[in-house]
Design an enzyme around this catalytic site. Structure first.
Site, PDB file in Angstrom:
ATOM      1  CB  CYS A  68      87.545  18.687 -36.544  1.00 16.10           C
ATOM      2  SG  CYS A  68      88.970  17.892 -35.801  1.00 16.10           S
ATOM      3  CB  CYS A 107      74.519  10.748 -31.485  1.00 21.90           C
ATOM      4  SG  CYS A 107      74.839  11.447 -29.849  1.00 21.90           S
ATOM      5  CB  CYS A 165      71.152  13.623 -26.842  1.00 21.90           C
ATOM      6  SG  CYS A 165      72.846  13.381 -27.384  1.00 21.90           S
TER       7      CYS A 165
END
Ligand code: FE
Length: 147
Positions: A135, A63, A115
């Site tokens: 995607c 992330c 998060c």
């Protein structure tokens, strides 16, 4: 009308309590304008514009906001969409999947479970073995090459 729907969608996503929980101002300071727009405002980068749609190296995608591991190169495939695409997350707990009816479309949005970063959407037209197509936006991810 679209504006109202958009505000509602953002509001409901923020009502979930995440382990990493920063204010809007803190995210804005930490992220590039592009990353902020996609991950915190549920934006979408332009197709073929990101760093990873054509990345074929081995490694892990984490992330961009909190560093949680999300996808590996082993499940990445060439979708032809211009966005990095995967047929499965690194594990089931890494992402949240929620209905997203914004912009008049019936989609499922994908969020970092740690998060709350908006990552992209998942569709049912992916390859085997799952038939899923995650995607993702390149700017919502950070690639860590395998050693
Ligand atoms: Fe995250």
């Amino acid at each position: 009308m679209i504006g109202l729907v958009f505000l509602f969608a953002v509001g409901s996503a923020q009502s979930i309590k995440f382990a990493v929980n920063k204010t809007d101002a803190e995210w804005k300071k930490q992220l590039s304008p592009e990353a902020y727009e996609v991950t915190r405002q549920e934006g979408t980068e332009a197709a073929y514009s990101g760093a990873y749609w054509d990345n074929h190296k081995k490694g892990i995608y984490v992330c961009a906001c909190c560093g949680q591991e999300l996808f590996t190169s082993d499940t990445k495939f060439d979708s032809g969409t211009g966005w990095p695409s995967f047929w499965q997350p690194i594990n089931k707990k890494a992402v949240l999947e929620q209905a997203d009816n914004s912009f008049g479309m019936d989609r499922t949005k994908v969020t970092c479970s740690r998060c709350g970063a908006h990552l992209g959407h998942v569709f049912n037209d992916g390859p085997k073995p799952t038939g899923l197509r995650y995607c993702m936006n390149s700017v919502a991810l950070r690639f860590i090459p395998a050693k």
